[in-house]
Design a protein around this motif. Structure first.
Motif, PDB file in Angstrom:
ATOM      1  N   SER A 221       0.827  -1.206   0.000  1.00  0.00           N
ATOM      2  CA  SER A 221       0.000   0.000   0.000  1.00  0.00           C
ATOM      3  C   SER A 221       0.862   1.258   0.000  1.00  0.00           C
ATOM      4  CB  SER A 221      -0.929  -0.008   1.222  1.00  0.00           C
ATOM      5  OG  SER A 221      -1.756   1.135   1.227  1.00  0.00           O
ATOM      6  N   VAL A 222       1.948   1.227   0.769  1.00  0.00           N
ATOM      7  CA  VAL A 222       2.859   2.374   0.803  1.00  0.00           C
ATOM      8  C   VAL A 222       3.504   2.566  -0.569  1.00  0.00           C
ATOM      9  CG1 VAL A 222       5.028   3.257   1.764  1.00  0.00           C
ATOM     10  CG2 VAL A 222       3.328   2.213   3.272  1.00  0.00           C
ATOM     11  N   VAL A 223       3.923   1.478  -1.191  1.00  0.00           N
ATOM     12  CA  VAL A 223       4.622   1.565  -2.473  1.00  0.00           C
ATOM     13  C   VAL A 223       3.717   2.146  -3.559  1.00  0.00           C
ATOM     14  CG1 VAL A 223       5.641   0.209  -4.339  1.00  0.00           C
ATOM     15  CG2 VAL A 223       6.256  -0.282  -1.966  1.00  0.00           C
ATOM     16  N   ILE A 224       2.479   1.670  -3.662  1.00  0.00           N
ATOM     17  CA  ILE A 224       1.606   2.115  -4.750  1.00  0.00           C
ATOM     18  C   ILE A 224       0.919   3.443  -4.446  1.00  0.00           C
ATOM     19  CG2 ILE A 224       1.230  -0.231  -5.559  1.00  0.00           C
ATOM     20  CD1 ILE A 224      -1.508  -0.197  -4.243  1.00  0.00           C
ATOM     21  N   ASN A 225       0.963   3.884  -3.177  1.00  0.00           N
ATOM     22  CA  ASN A 225       0.360   5.171  -2.818  1.00  0.00           C
ATOM     23  C   ASN A 225       1.383   6.108  -2.179  1.00  0.00           C
ATOM     24  OD1 ASN A 225      -2.581   4.763  -3.444  1.00  0.00           O
ATOM     25  ND2 ASN A 225      -2.294   3.046  -2.028  1.00  0.00           N
ATOM     26  N   TRP A 226       2.627   5.979  -2.607  1.00  0.00           N
ATOM     27  CA  TRP A 226       3.731   6.706  -1.971  1.00  0.00           C
ATOM     28  C   TRP A 226       3.481   8.207  -1.948  1.00  0.00           C
ATOM     29  CZ3 TRP A 226       8.159   4.744   0.312  1.00  0.00           C
ATOM     30  CH2 TRP A 226       9.142   5.675   0.645  1.00  0.00           C
ATOM     31  N   LYS A 227       3.132   8.774  -3.064  1.00  0.00           N
ATOM     32  CA  LYS A 227       2.977  10.228  -3.146  1.00  0.00           C
ATOM     33  C   LYS A 227       1.661  10.720  -2.561  1.00  0.00           C
ATOM     34  CE  LYS A 227       6.071  11.062  -7.028  1.00  0.00           C
ATOM     35  NZ  LYS A 227       6.243  11.703  -8.365  1.00  0.00           N
ATOM     36  N   GLU A 228       0.761   9.814  -2.262  1.00  0.00           N
ATOM     37  CA  GLU A 228      -0.505  10.207  -1.653  1.00  0.00           C
ATOM     38  C   GLU A 228      -0.476  10.110  -0.127  1.00  0.00           C
ATOM     39  OE1 GLU A 228      -0.726   9.896  -5.560  1.00  0.00           O
ATOM     40  OE2 GLU A 228      -0.484   8.024  -4.463  1.00  0.00           O
ATOM     41  N   MET A 229       0.621   9.601   0.438  1.00  0.00           N
ATOM     42  CA  MET A 229       0.754   9.474   1.888  1.00  0.00           C
ATOM     43  C   MET A 229       1.560  10.624   2.465  1.00  0.00           C
ATOM     44  SD  MET A 229       1.376   5.426   2.634  1.00  0.00           S
ATOM     45  CE  MET A 229       0.055   4.243   2.423  1.00  0.00           C
ATOM     46  N   ARG A 230       1.254  10.958   3.699  1.00  0.00           N
ATOM     47  CA  ARG A 230       1.991  12.040   4.357  1.00  0.00           C
ATOM     48  C   ARG A 230       3.378  11.577   4.802  1.00  0.00           C
ATOM     49  NH1 ARG A 230      -3.221  13.536   6.906  1.00  0.00           N
ATOM     50  NH2 ARG A 230      -3.936  15.443   5.922  1.00  0.00           N
TER      51      ARG A 230
END
Length: 354
Positions: A250-259
């Motif tokens: 989840s972190v890898v595919i949403n890297w730029k969407e996470m704070r």
């Protein structure tokens, strides 16, 4: 003006309007449905009643096709009677988006949206998938403990545990997740899977998490059956590890969407490394231990690969598409090899009792 001050962002700026439209249009199809509008306002804590949102949407839908195109949306937002968007949008630009990202506007709005992942956390409807699985495991354990004739297993456990001598009973490749050796083993897996699973359910929906979890269980038993062919398997550790590595996916595919993606990634990598290391140590150094590190490893690998395929990717980028396709190929290859090997390499496994 100090660096902590902020100013209102005028909504009449075309790029700002386009960005707002992109945020509401969750599936990026160029149309805003009533549900998308309601989810957008709900996720951002406006608390507008659902029936009120429906009336707002119906008023803005000038051609009665039950969706809002960009022109309808723009007319709606700039309507003097619609103050909720003016208030929301300025707050969003000032608080949720860091200054450096306010300038990162492309043809379809912001390229990077810090915090968009966190905004998707929702407790409603209640997240029950991991709780229900945990309750079933607990009930099976209590029933088995009451009927057990020895200190370890009862009749349910003997029917569900992965037994390398009964591999033809294929349900055992999944049902071993319901069997636990002792209360400590049970409680540890229950606590960890709830704490890992619920945050994922809050963003990615229960059915995605269920698929990841069960695939981790299956991958754990298939992998262990090949590299550790004489070991029995009991416990939900394959699924638990799948949940752990699903967080990494989840972190890898949403890297730029996470704070804060990097700290989250490091935390899970440290946890996984420490646990796998301790499992290997206990298996080969600590006398009497029989923990299957292979089930942990392959369950985690399965969760990582399936997570990159099935978890919600807020904004799909080209490199993330490549990751997804590679994961699909690897899963197809590994599962095929494992299934075929289990079917034909009889000499590799213990003599079968059935």
């Amino acid at each position: 003006m100090s660096s902590t001050e902020s100013v209102d962002v005028p909504l009449h700026t075309p790029n700002r309007l386009q960005d707002l439209f992109n945020q509401v249009d969750r599936d990026n199809d160029g149309r805003v449905t009533y549900l998308e509008l309601w989810q957008f306002l709900r996720y951002n804590r406006h608390g507008i009643p659902k029936n009120k949102v429906r009336k707002i949407h119906e008023k803005a839908d000038r051609n009665d096709d039950e969706t809002l195109c960009y022109e309808e949306f723009k007319h709606f937002v700039l309507d003097p009677e619609t103050k909720i968007f003016d208030k929301y949008f300025n707050n969003y630009m000032k608080v949720l988006l860091p200054q450096k990202h306010q300038l990162a506007i492309k043809s379809r709005g912001l390229d990077t949206i810090d915090g968009a992942y966190e905004e998707r956390y929702s407790c409603w409807p209640p997240k029950l998938c991991m709780i229900i699985i945990s309750l079933v495991i607990i009930i099976f354990y209590i029933i088995d403990a009451a009927k057990a004739e020895s200190n370890r297993f009862g009749p349910i456990s003997w029917g569900l545990i992965y037994n390398p001598r009964r591999r033809k009973e294929v349900w055992r490749f999944l049902t071993y997740m319901f069997v636990h050796i002792g209360i400590n083993h049970l409680l540890m897996n229950i606590i960890v899977q709830i704490f890992l699973g619920l945050p994922l359910e809050m963003v990615h929906k229960w059915w995605r998490i269920l698929i990841v979890y069960l695939f981790g269980v299956l991958a754990g038993s298939l992998g262990s059956s090949i590299v550790d062919s004489h070991s029995y398997l009991a416990g939900a550790s394959g699924g638990v590890y799948a949940l752990m590595t699903a967080h990494i996916a989840s972190v890898v595919i949403n890297w730029k969407e996470m704070r804060y993606p990097l700290p989250q990634l490091l935390i899970f990598l440290i946890l996984i490394t420490a646990d796998v290391g301790s499992s290997i140590y206990n298996r080969y150094v600590h006398e009497g231990a029989s923990i299957s590190y292979a089930a942990h490893f392959f369950g985690g690998l399965g969760g990582l690969l399936m997570g990159t395929i099935i978890l919600d990717n807020i904004k799909v980028r080209n490199h993330e598409k490549i990751i997804k396709y590679v994961s699909i190929c690897l899963i197809s290859l590994l599962i095929s090899v494992a299934v075929v090997y289990n079917a034909v390499a009889e000499s590799h496994f213990p003599k079968q009792d059935v």
